[in-house]
Motif scaffolding. Structure first.
Motif, PDB file in Angstrom:
ATOM      1  N   GLU A   1       0.959  -1.327   0.008  1.00 56.34           N
ATOM      2  CA  GLU A   1      -0.068  -0.177  -0.072  1.00 56.34           C
ATOM      3  C   GLU A   1       0.945   1.178   0.021  1.00 56.34           C
ATOM      4  OE1 GLU A   1      -3.019   0.131   3.118  1.00 56.34           O
ATOM      5  OE2 GLU A   1      -3.495  -1.914   2.525  1.00 56.34           O
ATOM      6  N   GLY A   2       0.770   2.165  -0.780  1.00 54.42           N
ATOM      7  CA  GLY A   2       1.461   3.392  -1.098  1.00 54.42           C
ATOM      8  C   GLY A   2       0.934   4.262   0.093  1.00 54.42           C
ATOM      9  N   SER A   3       1.406   5.663   0.116  1.00 56.17           N
ATOM     10  CA  SER A   3       1.210   6.462   1.044  1.00 56.17           C
ATOM     11  C   SER A   3      -0.235   7.355   0.664  1.00 56.17           C
ATOM     12  CB  SER A   3       2.250   7.798   1.023  1.00 56.17           C
ATOM     13  OG  SER A   3       2.461   8.094  -0.406  1.00 56.17           O
ATOM     14  N   VAL A   4      -0.753   7.937   1.419  1.00 52.72           N
ATOM     15  CA  VAL A   4      -1.919   8.781   1.316  1.00 52.72           C
ATOM     16  C   VAL A   4      -1.884   9.964   0.661  1.00 52.72           C
ATOM     17  CG1 VAL A   4      -4.075   9.966   2.805  1.00 52.72           C
ATOM     18  CG2 VAL A   4      -2.806   7.700   3.505  1.00 52.72           C
ATOM     19  N   VAL A   5      -2.928  10.207  -0.181  1.00 54.16           N
ATOM     20  CA  VAL A   5      -3.099  11.243  -0.841  1.00 54.16           C
ATOM     21  C   VAL A   5      -4.168  12.270  -0.648  1.00 54.16           C
ATOM     22  CG1 VAL A   5      -3.424  12.298  -3.183  1.00 54.16           C
ATOM     23  CG2 VAL A   5      -1.928  10.365  -2.956  1.00 54.16           C
ATOM     24  N   ASN A   6      -3.816  13.551  -0.285  1.00 52.95           N
ATOM     25  CA  ASN A   6      -5.015  14.363   0.163  1.00 52.95           C
ATOM     26  C   ASN A   6      -5.822  14.755  -1.163  1.00 52.95           C
ATOM     27  OD1 ASN A   6      -4.551  14.293   2.814  1.00 52.95           O
ATOM     28  ND2 ASN A   6      -2.938  16.084   2.798  1.00 52.95           N
ATOM     29  N   ASN A   7      -7.075  14.512  -1.270  1.00 54.00           N
ATOM     30  CA  ASN A   7      -7.476  14.751  -2.812  1.00 54.00           C
ATOM     31  C   ASN A   7      -8.200  16.066  -2.431  1.00 54.00           C
ATOM     32  OD1 ASN A   7      -8.804  14.344  -5.088  1.00 54.00           O
ATOM     33  ND2 ASN A   7     -10.473  13.068  -4.236  1.00 54.00           N
ATOM     34  N   ASP A   8      -8.352  16.760  -3.730  1.00 55.46           N
ATOM     35  CA  ASP A   8      -8.717  17.947  -3.785  1.00 55.46           C
ATOM     36  C   ASP A   8     -10.285  18.260  -4.305  1.00 55.46           C
ATOM     37  OD1 ASP A   8      -9.594  20.778  -4.884  1.00 55.46           O
ATOM     38  OD2 ASP A   8      -7.290  21.293  -4.693  1.00 55.46           O
ATOM     39  N   ALA A   9     -11.181  18.560  -4.021  1.00 52.71           N
ATOM     40  CA  ALA A   9     -12.463  18.707  -4.504  1.00 52.71           C
ATOM     41  C   ALA A   9     -12.830  19.289  -5.818  1.00 52.71           C
ATOM     42  CB  ALA A   9     -13.521  19.275  -3.204  1.00 52.71           C
ATOM     43  N   SER A  10     -11.878  20.099  -6.030  1.00 57.96           N
ATOM     44  CA  SER A  10     -11.890  20.790  -7.594  1.00 57.96           C
ATOM     45  C   SER A  10     -11.313  19.427  -8.628  1.00 57.96           C
ATOM     46  CB  SER A  10     -11.314  21.955  -7.587  1.00 57.96           C
ATOM     47  OG  SER A  10      -9.602  21.738  -7.520  1.00 57.96           O
ATOM     48  N   ILE A  11     -10.827  18.568  -8.246  1.00 62.44           N
ATOM     49  CA  ILE A  11     -10.227  17.503  -9.080  1.00 62.44           C
ATOM     50  C   ILE A  11     -11.510  16.637  -9.492  1.00 62.44           C
ATOM     51  CG2 ILE A  11      -8.766  15.556  -9.600  1.00 62.44           C
ATOM     52  CD1 ILE A  11      -6.821  17.129  -7.549  1.00 62.44           C
ATOM     53  N   THR A  12     -11.649  16.673 -10.803  1.00 68.31           N
ATOM     54  CA  THR A  12     -12.823  15.844 -11.190  1.00 68.31           C
ATOM     55  C   THR A  12     -12.490  14.332 -11.887  1.00 68.31           C
ATOM     56  OG1 THR A  12     -12.538  16.593 -13.534  1.00 68.31           O
ATOM     57  CG2 THR A  12     -14.055  17.980 -12.199  1.00 68.31           C
ATOM     58  N   GLU A  13     -11.255  14.114 -11.992  1.00 67.24           N
ATOM     59  CA  GLU A  13     -10.637  12.951 -12.449  1.00 67.24           C
ATOM     60  C   GLU A  13      -9.226  12.902 -12.456  1.00 67.24           C
ATOM     61  OE1 GLU A  13     -12.300  10.143 -16.119  1.00 67.24           O
ATOM     62  OE2 GLU A  13     -11.972  12.024 -16.452  1.00 67.24           O
ATOM     63  N   TYR A  14      -8.710  11.650 -12.254  1.00 66.84           N
ATOM     64  CA  TYR A  14      -7.267  11.307 -12.406  1.00 66.84           C
ATOM     65  C   TYR A  14      -6.918  10.400 -13.514  1.00 66.84           C
ATOM     66  CZ  TYR A  14      -6.779  12.994  -7.523  1.00 66.84           C
ATOM     67  OH  TYR A  14      -6.599  13.772  -6.316  1.00 66.84           O
TER      68      TYR A  14
ATOM     69  N   THR B   1       2.290  -1.951 -18.730  1.00 65.11           N
ATOM     70  CA  THR B   1       2.270  -0.403 -18.705  1.00 65.11           C
ATOM     71  C   THR B   1       0.686  -0.066 -19.099  1.00 65.11           C
ATOM     72  OG1 THR B   1       2.930  -0.181 -21.141  1.00 65.11           O
ATOM     73  CG2 THR B   1       4.457  -0.036 -18.954  1.00 65.11           C
ATOM     74  N   GLY B   2       0.097   0.885 -18.677  1.00 65.52           N
ATOM     75  CA  GLY B   2      -1.109   1.257 -19.128  1.00 65.52           C
ATOM     76  C   GLY B   2      -1.630   2.559 -18.494  1.00 65.52           C
ATOM     77  N   LEU B   3      -2.914   2.894 -19.077  1.00 60.87           N
ATOM     78  CA  LEU B   3      -3.368   4.374 -18.508  1.00 60.87           C
ATOM     79  C   LEU B   3      -4.754   4.035 -17.907  1.00 60.87           C
ATOM     80  CD1 LEU B   3      -2.714   7.024 -21.070  1.00 60.87           C
ATOM     81  CD2 LEU B   3      -1.534   6.772 -19.016  1.00 60.87           C
ATOM     82  N   SER B   4      -5.451   4.415 -16.841  1.00 59.42           N
ATOM     83  CA  SER B   4      -6.656   4.309 -16.287  1.00 59.42           C
ATOM     84  C   SER B   4      -7.164   5.666 -15.941  1.00 59.42           C
ATOM     85  CB  SER B   4      -6.640   3.386 -15.286  1.00 59.42           C
ATOM     86  OG  SER B   4      -6.393   2.235 -15.272  1.00 59.42           O
ATOM     87  N   ALA B   5      -8.165   6.018 -16.348  1.00 54.55           N
ATOM     88  CA  ALA B   5      -8.937   7.414 -16.120  1.00 54.55           C
ATOM     89  C   ALA B   5      -9.989   7.162 -14.801  1.00 54.55           C
ATOM     90  CB  ALA B   5      -9.730   8.029 -17.100  1.00 54.55           C
ATOM     91  N   ILE B   6      -9.789   7.448 -13.668  1.00 54.90           N
ATOM     92  CA  ILE B   6     -10.495   7.191 -12.530  1.00 54.90           C
ATOM     93  C   ILE B   6     -11.155   8.538 -11.616  1.00 54.90           C
ATOM     94  CG2 ILE B   6     -10.315   5.884 -10.141  1.00 54.90           C
ATOM     95  CD1 ILE B   6      -8.064   4.424 -11.464  1.00 54.90           C
ATOM     96  N   GLU B   7     -12.399   8.306 -11.374  1.00 52.24           N
ATOM     97  CA  GLU B   7     -12.982   9.460 -10.577  1.00 52.24           C
ATOM     98  C   GLU B   7     -12.829   9.183  -9.055  1.00 52.24           C
ATOM     99  OE1 GLU B   7     -17.003  11.990 -10.560  1.00 52.24           O
ATOM    100  OE2 GLU B   7     -16.644  10.128 -11.624  1.00 52.24           O
ATOM    101  N   ILE B   8     -12.378   9.980  -8.380  1.00 52.58           N
ATOM    102  CA  ILE B   8     -12.217   9.742  -6.943  1.00 52.58           C
ATOM    103  C   ILE B   8     -12.818  10.922  -6.236  1.00 52.58           C
ATOM    104  CG2 ILE B   8     -10.653   9.101  -5.123  1.00 52.58           C
ATOM    105  CD1 ILE B   8      -8.512   8.261  -7.069  1.00 52.58           C
ATOM    106  N   LYS B   9     -13.769  10.571  -5.423  1.00 53.26           N
ATOM    107  CA  LYS B   9     -14.734  11.424  -4.859  1.00 53.26           C
ATOM    108  C   LYS B   9     -14.309  11.727  -3.158  1.00 53.26           C
ATOM    109  CE  LYS B   9     -18.538  11.185  -7.654  1.00 53.26           C
ATOM    110  NZ  LYS B   9     -18.930  12.617  -8.229  1.00 53.26           N
ATOM    111  N   SER B  10     -13.547  10.763  -2.681  1.00 54.72           N
ATOM    112  CA  SER B  10     -13.294  10.877  -1.104  1.00 54.72           C
ATOM    113  C   SER B  10     -12.174  11.775  -0.828  1.00 54.72           C
ATOM    114  CB  SER B  10     -12.898   9.279  -0.605  1.00 54.72           C
ATOM    115  OG  SER B  10     -13.950   8.595  -0.679  1.00 54.72           O
TER     116      SER B  10
END
Length: 120
Positions: A28-41, A84-93
């Motif tokens: 498990e990697g480290s925790v990322v503080n999400n920003d509410a203005s981010i719509t997708e990663y 290798t690859g790309l994934s577009a993911i929406e994270i709301k938490s």
């Protein structure tokens, strides 16, 4: 009508060349503080071999994490699985971290970076 402008952030390295042991080993990697203005990663993974997948673990309190999306990315049975690859993911938490799982008998090195899409 109100139009939202979207921008990309610079690429951020999440984890680089982390060894994950074989036969079901996890990291498990480290925790990322999400920003509410981010719509997708957009996540870019680069693994040293096959059979590695990852899950996005989310939390609202930065203490209790779970797979809120209910999916695992880059599963061995997926037609898009690859080293290798790309994934577009929406994270709301407000907080998230990534759990890597290696189903291969040999250890694998994992690297992952991401770009955020921000609405302004």
């Amino acid at each position: 009508n109100v139009s939202q402008k979207k921008t990309y952030t610079s690429e951020a390295s999440y984890i680089t060349s982390q060894s994950v042991s074989g036969s079901g080993g996890t990291h498990e990697g480290s925790v990322v503080n999400n920003d509410a203005s981010i719509t997708e990663y957009i996540f870019f993974h680069n693994f040293s071999g096959s059979d590695v997948s990852y899950e996005i673990l989310e939390s609202i309190d930065n203490s209790n994490f779970f797979n809120a999306l209910g999916v695992s990315f880059n599963d061995a049975g997926s037609p898009t699985a690859g080293n290798t690859g790309l994934s577009a993911i929406e994270i709301k938490s407000p907080f998230f971290k990534i759990k890597f799982t290696n189903q291969n008998a040999s250890s694998r090195n994992v690297s992952l970076s991401f770009v955020s899409i921000i609405s302004s």
